[in-house]
Every structure is written in structure tokens, then in C-alpha cells.
Design an enzyme around this catalytic site. Structure first.
Site: not given
Ligand SMILES: N[C@@H](CCC(=O)N[C@@H](CS)C(=O)NCC(=O)O)C(=O)O
Length: 196
Positions: A15-20, A95
Site C-alpha cells: 500500500i503506497f502512502g504519500y500524504g498522512s 480514505e
Molecule cells: N491517500 C494519501 C493521502 C491520505 C490522506 O491524507 N488522507 C486523509 C483523508 S482526507 C487522512 O487520512 N487524513 C488523516 C489525518 O489527517 O490525520 C496518502 O496515501 O497518504
């Protein structure tokens, strides 16, 4: 793709993550690798009315925009056995249900390997998503992030932890979009603090 379709016949999944997800996966995994995917750029163009914002003041979080010349660095997590179903069940809520992201399979290239890749699942928010906010200047995005917060915390935390990850784990990568927004958000925060 439904989670059951994704895991059909699989004993493990990346599973690839690139944000949170890079700093807060919050699911159990077997191992993780820093690396990148090709053909996408990371942009703070997705809105968030749950985790880092609300309906009146949606926060800004990242998504992936197709760009054949771009690469996006992050972390891939390998899940196996019971971790497969547990992680997808959790991520579907975090997500997809709460964030509006859909799933795709991409090629993930672990850093330092011989250019080999593995297939990885990634969550992407597309432009037809009702939460999608689209392009804006780093100053506009930074100002929005500086003042937004949601049920999980401040939008500024989301930005600064991602910038911290890139500096510590991918120091060779100059992510102009990310660091310009970080500078803009911190400038707004400094004005707000000075005005108090
Ligand atoms: N899908 C991206 C972005 C994930 C992301 O930032 N999703 C938000 C949902 S809008 C989240 O999980 N936020 C949790 C947080 O902000 O702590 C990833 O792989 O990291």
C-alpha cells in the site's frame, strides 16, 4: 475496486502512502520501504471536511495528479495475512468513506533498489470528487491550511509532518509545491501570532 476484489487471491499487498499515510499509517504492516511512483505529482488540491477541516472551512490535503514526467516519493507498506483485510477495512473508512479517495494499482519503486518495482495500491482523489478543490497558489493554499482544523487535528500538522518526512527520508527530493506551501503557511501563522 472493492477491498475484497483487491485482496482476491493475494497473500500480501503493498500500500503506497504519500500524504498522512507516510507519517501515520495506523494499521499493522509487515515492513515498509521509502520509494516512489512514476507518472504522478503530489498536489494539495483535495479538500477535507472531516480530518483537517469542516463543511464551512474545508482543509487541504494531498492527492495525485497524472503527469508523465513526474515522480512522487512516499512510503509503501507491505501487509500480509490478517493484516490485508484489517488494513483495507480501516483505510476504506479513513480514505474512501471520510476522504473521498478511490483506489488504483501503481508500480512502486523502492529507493536504492536496482530499478525493480512492485505493484502497490494507492488512494487517489480525482477531480470529479465533490471534495476536490483543484489548483491554487502556494500562498492561497498555505493561508487555508494555516487556519483550518478538523476532527483529527490541525491542517498545519498535516502539512508540517509531510514536509518533515520528505526532509528526513527523501532529502534528495526538492518538492517545490510542498515546501512553497509550507513557507506560505508558516508566514501566515507568524502574522497571526504577531497580531495577538
Ligand atoms: N491517500 C494519501 C493521502 C491520505 C490522506 O491524507 N488522507 C486523509 C483523508 S482526507 C487522512 O487520512 N487524513 C488523516 C489525518 O489527517 O490525520 C496518502 O496515501 O497518504
Amino acid at each position: 475496486m472493492k477491498p475484497q476484489d483487491i485482496i482476491a487471491g493475494k497473500s500480501s499487498l503493498w500500500i503506497f502512502g504519500y500524504g498522512s499515510l507516510v507519517w501515520k499509517p495506523d494499521f499493522k504492516y509487515k515492513r515498509s520501504e521509502v520509494g516512489y511512483i512514476r507518472g504522478y505529482k503530489r498536489r494539495f488540491w483535495h479538500g477535507d471536511n472531516f480530518h483537517r477541516g469542516n463543511d464551512e472551512s474545508p482543509g487541504r490535503v494531498v492527492t495525485l495528479i497524472e503527469d508523465e514526467d513526474a515522480t512522487t516519493w512516499g512510503v509503501a507498506f507491505e501487509v500480509s495475512g490478517s493484516q490485508l483485510e484489517d488494513s483495507l477495512k480501516y483505510l476504506t473508512v479513513r480514505e474512501t468513506v471520510r476522504g473521498g479517495y478511490i483506489t488504483k494499482m501503481v508500480d512502486f519503486f523502492p529507493d536504492g533498489e536496482d530499478g525493480s518495482s512492485v505493484q502497490a495500491l494507492v488512494y487517489i482523489a480525482t477531480a470529479d470528487n465533490p471534495l476536490y478543490l483543484g489548483p491554487a497558489t502556494p500562498e492561497e493554499i498555505g493561508a487555508q491550511i494555516a487556519v483550518c482544523r478538523g476532527k483529527t487535528g490541525h491542517n498545519l500538522e498535516y502539512l508540517l509532518r509531510l514536509a518533515e518526512f520528505m526532509r528526513s527520508s527523501c532529502p534528495q527530493v526538492e518538492d517545490h509545491h510542498l515546501f512553497a506551501i509550507e513557507t506560505a503557511a508558516l508566514t501566515v501563522v507568524s502574522y497571526l501570532l504577531a497580531a495577538q
